[in-house]
Design an enzyme around this catalytic site. Structure first.
Site, PDB file in Angstrom:
ATOM      1  N   ASP A 169       0.856  -1.177   0.000  1.00  0.00           N
ATOM      2  CA  ASP A 169       0.000   0.000   0.000  1.00  0.00           C
ATOM      3  C   ASP A 169       0.905   1.244   0.000  1.00  0.00           C
ATOM      4  O   ASP A 169       2.130   1.150   0.140  1.00  0.00           O
ATOM      5  CB  ASP A 169      -0.984  -0.016   1.187  1.00  0.00           C
ATOM      6  CG  ASP A 169      -2.220   0.842   0.887  1.00  0.00           C
ATOM      7  OD1 ASP A 169      -2.184   1.618  -0.101  1.00  0.00           O
ATOM      8  OD2 ASP A 169      -3.217   0.746   1.623  1.00  0.00           O
TER       9      ASP A 169
HETATM   10  C1  BGC Z   1      -5.119   3.153   0.084  1.00  0.00           C
HETATM   11  C2  BGC Z   1      -5.334   2.081  -0.950  1.00  0.00           C
HETATM   12  C3  BGC Z   1      -5.181   2.660  -2.339  1.00  0.00           C
HETATM   13  C4  BGC Z   1      -3.840   3.341  -2.463  1.00  0.00           C
HETATM   14  C5  BGC Z   1      -3.579   3.925  -3.835  1.00  0.00           C
HETATM   15  C6  BGC Z   1      -3.890   3.987  -0.172  1.00  0.00           C
HETATM   16  O1  BGC Z   1      -3.856   5.130   0.627  1.00  0.00           O
HETATM   17  O2  BGC Z   1      -5.054   2.548   1.360  1.00  0.00           O
HETATM   18  O3  BGC Z   1      -6.581   1.488  -0.768  1.00  0.00           O
HETATM   19  O4  BGC Z   1      -5.333   1.664  -3.304  1.00  0.00           O
HETATM   20  O5  BGC Z   1      -3.784   4.390  -1.508  1.00  0.00           O
HETATM   21  O6  BGC Z   1      -4.323   5.052  -4.083  1.00  0.00           O
END
Ligand code: BGC
Length: 716
Positions: free
Chosen positions: A257
């Site tokens: 993530d």
């Molecule tokens: C979130 C994810 C997301 C990623 C990319 C993160 O802050 O937890 O769910 O896919 O950002 O945008």
């Protein structure tokens, strides 16, 4: 030698680490863009994957740099959060879950994939599969609700929908199931907080949707930001390498993530970036999203001997294999080459309206307030969410601009062309200023119906949006109470449309309103869908996929609790209850009214006993004794009454839907395999134990509304 192996043989360390790096292209919606200008890095091969870049021209321009100007010409993998649509939005995931229709779940993902792929994208960071039982956690809005079986069905439908029949097709997206695992259990519902749960709950509940996503062929998995019992998921060898890859056989890409690898330092398990990078790589994370930990940390980790070049090659191999599976080497410009037709967009809009209509849950309909009588001529439409296009999108609006989403005002004007609609917001969504209430009240006199559009702002759910008070924000309660007060004693019904990314704790509102529709955030066709239900062009059919609490102090609250040794007894103080609130939720899981009236009868089983290889057909008759056609959802639960491990009072094993005209009868059949009655025994291995199991069937998880039959499990 295969293409992948020959590339690996020719790559420098920088190029390898580039393939393990995913960088935002200046359009991040969730965090700081720490990458700056990536152009030079893409050309040098130091960045091999991008996120948050949309539009065929933008995507193709970056892709050209990689394919034509980098030494090895390896195409970029470009991902985006296509969560509930891309430009045309479907309801937020929690709302879509309320449809309880796997076909719709799949079709909306297929459509979102087509739209996003036409925008040049090849990967979505979806589906989000975190089982969530605590509505304080804002990310409940993004997921499948409280039940693991529902999560598993969503996982299968979404993976199929996003990926299509063949990932190589120009309209297919690689699905990335997230956030592995148990992110929904953050302490006290506070986002990013630690997770501390039992192994049993982890495997019985939170793993289930991910196992289904892997079995359905999900191309990628994203570990959650959080720790689990002290081990951050991004570095969790046992659950990534051993369980996901070893036990579940996952061969796809694990992508961290946002900045999660660097955050291992703040978690307190790594002293510096090389150590963090080594922990993540060793655990099995292939792509570093936004931390630049692999690019800048792995060279030192190699020197320290914390990782080997073979570890790096293995991750590169997985990334290149995914690019190959997506057809990116053959034609990196296929996605985004052909614009979609106007007819495709029209059809998608129509589908968005159907799904939005199906996702809305009618919580109350006193004296058949809805649908509105055709004699309605003057309607007051009051509340901060009655005419705000951007709010209708809900959390994660993809590439959809703020405008162009149908508001309740626009939908009602279209649906009731002959009626006069008096509109006033009354108050803002979240403000102490209540000076507009009097204008709202003025509109509410001498009308045939009052429609109050209340709730949360779209950004009050989703990431970093935990709440401790689960009521209406700002001055909305004051507005609502004033409207109820004025309408009291008159014949004017007050209909509440409640927008939210979670169940809101509003028993006082439900009590006073004549009708309540939980609209969640319905997406681009919000106003049309709501108008369809209010006017009776469609009958409500959504069912809440989460238990709806009556007090925030009841959370976490969910139907599949285990029995207590001291079950609730009103006359015995020393039983499981609160001193100040009932145990029962405001609405149970699965609750949702419709315009019909369904009676369940004649629950029957095709067998009285089952061996492990057998299956039973469970049938129940339904009669719609109401005056209008409607759809009913039938839930099948089980309860294993005596087992070596205490089993939940209700476990969901299936659901089905039936539409019946007024006065019509029908039969719903559900099949249940004995293997689905296995559970995790004392050592957490699946066991099948002989004995009696209750089969409970009905309209929701309220035990008093369920028909019960028993079946005997027998050893073969
Ligand atoms: C979130 C994810 C997301 C990623 C990319 C993160 O802050 O937890 O769910 O896919 O950002 O945008």
């Amino acid at each position: 030698m295969s293409r992948v192996e020959s590339l690996i043989a020719r790559m420098t360390l920088t190029e390898k680490l580039g393939q393990l790096t995913m960088t935002a292209c200046g359009m991040a919606v969730t965090g700081p863009t720490i990458a700056g200008d990536s152009t030079a890095a893409v050309k040098s091969g130091a960045i091999g994957n991008l996120l948050n870049l949309v539009g065929p021209n933008n995507v193709h321009a970056m892709q050209r740099l990689a394919v034509k100007e980098s030494r090895l010409g390896i195409p970029l993998l470009i991902g985006y959060d296509v969560i509930h649509g891309h430009r045309i939005l479907f309801p937020i995931p929690l709302a879509e879950t309320a449809c309880f229709d796997p076909t719709l779940w799949e079709v909306s993902a297929r459509e979102a994939a087509k739209e996003a792929a036409a925008d040049g994208l090849a990967m979505t960071f979806a589906p989000m599969l975190d089982v969530a039982r605590d509505p304080r956690w804002g990310r409940s809005a993004e997921g499948p609700g409280e039940d693991p079986l529902v999560g598993a069905r969503i996982a299968e439908a979404k993976v199929r929908g996003f990926q299509g029949a063949d990932l190589r097709q120009a309209d297919a997206l690689a699905a990335c199931a997230k956030h592995y695992c148990a992110y929904g259990c953050v302490t006290a519902g506070r986002d990013y907080a630690p997770v501390d749960i039992s192994e049993r709950t982890l495997h019985e509940v939170h793993m289930v949707p991910f196992a289904a996503a892997v079995a359905a062929g999900a191309a990628a998995i994203m570990p959650s930001f959080t720790d689990l019992n002290g081990i951050p998921m991004t570095a969790n060898q046992a659950l990534l390498h051993d369980w996901l890859r070893g036990r579940l056989g996952f061969e796809g890409v694990i992508i961290s993530d946002y900045n999660a690898i660097a955050e291992l330092i703040r978690h307190g398990i790594a002293g510096d970036l090389p150590e963090a990078a080594a922990l993540a790589l060793k655990a099995g994370v292939d792509i570093d999203m936004m931390a630049d930990a692999y690019r800048y940390g792995l060279p030192a980790a190699l020197e320290r001997g914390a990782v080997t070049i073979a570890d790096i090659d293995q991750a590169v191999r997985r990334v290149l294999t995914l690019k190959e599976r997506l057809g990116l080497f053959e034609d990196p410009f296929a996605r985004g080459r052909t614009p979609e037709s106007a007819a495709a967009l029209r059809d998608r809009r129509h589908l968005a309206r159907v799904i939005a209509t199906r996702s809305i849950v009618m919580l109350k309909n006193q004296d058949d307030t809805l649908p509105l009588k055709s004699t309605v001529r003057r309607v007051a439409l009051v509340g901060p969410l009655s005419d705000d296009s951007s709010e209708m999108r809900g959390v994660w609006w993809g590439a959809a601009p703020p405008e162009g989403h149908v508001t309740v005002l626009a939908g009602l004007r279209e649906a009731l062309p002959g009626a006069q609609i008096l509109h006033a917001p009354g108050v803002a969504i979240d403000s102490a200023d209540f000076s507009g209430i009097s204008q709202g009240l003025d509109h509410c006199s001498a009308v045939d119906a009052i429609i109050l559009c209340l709730g949360e702002a779209a950004i009050m759910s989703g990431e970093a949006s935990s709440r401790s008070y689960l009521g209406l924000p700002g001055s909305q309660r004051r507005l609502a109470e004033a409207v109820f007060e004025q309408a009291r004693g008159s014949a004017t019904p007050v209909i509440v449309i409640l927008f939210s990314g979670r169940p809101l704790v509003v028993p006082w509102l439900v009590e006073q309103a004549d009708a309540v529709l939980a609209a969640w955030f319905p997406g681009s066709e919000a106003g049309n869908a709501i108008a369809d239900l209010i006017t009776g062009r469609a009958s409500p059919s959504g069912r809440t996929p989460v238990t709806w609490p009556r007090a925030a102090g009841q959370v976490p609250i969910f139907f599949s609790e285990r029995p207590s040794g001291r079950p609730f007894n009103a006359t015995d103080r020393f039983t499981s209850k609160y001193l100040d609130v009932a145990n029962e939720p405001l609405f149970p899981f699965g609750f949702g009214l419709n315009f019909g009236r369904f009676e369940f009868s004649n629950l029957r089983l095709s067998a009285a006993s089952l061996g492990i290889d057998d299956a039973v057909t469970v049938q129940v008759d339904l009669l719609n004794s109401g005056a209008r056609e409607a759809q009913e959802t039938v839930f099948l639960f089980t309860h294993d009454k005596v087992a070596s491990v205490s089993r939940p009072k209700l476990e969901l094993k299936g659901f089905a839907q039936i539409t019946l005209g007024p006065g019509n009868k029908g039969t719903v059949s559900l099949s249940l395999r004995a293997s689905e009655l296995r559970f995790l025994g004392m050592d957490l291995a699946a066991v099948f134990e002989p004995g009696e199991v209750d089969i409970l069937v009905g309209p929701c998880a309220d035990r008093t509304q369920l028909l019960v039959a028993s079946i005997h499990l027998v050893a073969n």
